[in-house]
Each structure stands twice: as structure tokens, then as C-alpha cells.
Design a protein around this motif. Structure first.
Motif, short mmCIF file in Angstrom:
data_model
loop_
_atom_site.label_atom_id
_atom_site.label_comp_id
_atom_site.label_asym_id
_atom_site.label_seq_id
_atom_site.Cartn_x
_atom_site.Cartn_y
_atom_site.Cartn_z
N TYR A 1 0.90 -1.32 0.01
CA TYR A 1 -0.12 -0.02 -0.10
C TYR A 1 0.89 1.27 0.04
CZ TYR A 1 -3.37 -3.42 1.15
OH TYR A 1 -4.31 -4.46 1.59
N TRP B 1 -3.28 1.21 6.45
CA TRP B 1 -4.33 1.46 5.32
C TRP B 1 -5.62 0.89 5.66
CZ3 TRP B 1 -4.28 2.34 0.19
CH2 TRP B 1 -5.49 1.88 -0.48
N GLN C 1 -12.23 -2.46 2.12
CA GLN C 1 -10.87 -2.69 2.07
C GLN C 1 -10.70 -3.38 0.99
OE1 GLN C 1 -8.87 -3.26 5.92
NE2 GLN C 1 -10.67 -2.10 6.75
#
Length: 139
Positions: free
Chosen positions: A3, A128, A139
Motif C-alpha cells: 500500500y 491502510w 478494504q
């Protein structure tokens, strides 16, 4: 999957411009910082990132995906500089401002706070998850 956070001044390259590129995406060009370049060199197709408007807004406004690994930056003939290509996945429901990140103790070590001037930076899986939760996006 890794990420990332990609910072851009909206007057130079905005979320709306990124979205307008569709699935073809766009080079994340013009980066002239060795650390940011090195981060891009480690990215893989499928990595996800936050699209962050710097300067006035100072907020995560969207989610992007890396669609091409590091390659020479087309905006220069200098072979020291590489970039990746990214495409917009979708906007966040609630923009996550820098102030929101700074006040959340769980994000105290996030690069956005510790190295705020870096235009491309890593985001841990836990960061994240937290920012996605704050932004109201799955997500």
C-alpha cells in the motif's frame, strides 16, 4: 499486496483528472526525489494507494491501483528517474484530512506525519485499514 500514498497538488494533477483517465490510467511522473523514486521501483501491479490532495485540501480523496511497474519517466531524458502508472479505483466516501490522521494515535508513525513532504510513500497494512475505515470505503 503493498500500500502507498501518492501526493499531488490539485492545481497540478487532481483526483478528477486521474478519474478522467479511466482504465488507461496515467504515469505518476515528475517525481524528482530519490526516496520516492525508490519506493516506486518496488511497486507491483495490483498494489493499492491513497490519492492525496496536498496544499489546500490536505486530504485522502481517492483510491488508486498500480497498473504498470516502474519504467523511465517520459517527462525527462534523465535515466535516473522512473515512474509507475496508476488508475483510479474510486473516491473515498469521506475525505481523510491530515488533521484527522494527526489526531488518531494509531497513525502516529505514518509517513504522512513523519515525512510529510515525500510525494510517494509507503502505507502499512494497518494504516491502510484504519484510513479506509475513516474514509468509509471497503478494504
Amino acid at each position: 499486496m503493498n500500500y502507498w500514498l501518492f501526493k499531488s497538488e490539485p492545481s497540478t494533477w487532481s483526483w478528477d483528472q486521474q478519474v478522467a483517465k479511466g482504465d488507461a490510467g496515467e504515469e505518476w511522473d515528475g517525481v524528482r526525489n530519490y526516496q520516492a523514486r525508490n519506493f516506486m521501483r518496488t511497486m507491483a501491479v495490483g498494489d493499492r494507494g491513497f490519492f492525496y490532495h496536498s496544499q489546500t485540501e490536505k486530504a485522502v480523496v481517492g483510491i488508486v491501483e498500480v497498473i504498470a511497474e516502474a519504467h523511465p519517466d517520459s517527462t525527462t531524458d534523465d535515466d535516473r528517474w522512473d515512474c509507475v502508472d496508476i488508475k483510479a479505483i474510486g473516491p473515498v466516501k469521506t475525505p481523510v484530512t491530515l488533521d484527522m490522521v494527526k489526531t488518531d494515535e494509531r497513525l502516529a508513525d505514518m509517513a504522512l506525519i513523519r515525512n510529510s513532504r515525500l510525494s510517494v510513500q509507503p502505507v502499512t497494512p494497518e494504516e491502510w485499514r484504519i484510513v479506509c475505515e475513516m474514509a468509509g470505503v471497503p478494504q
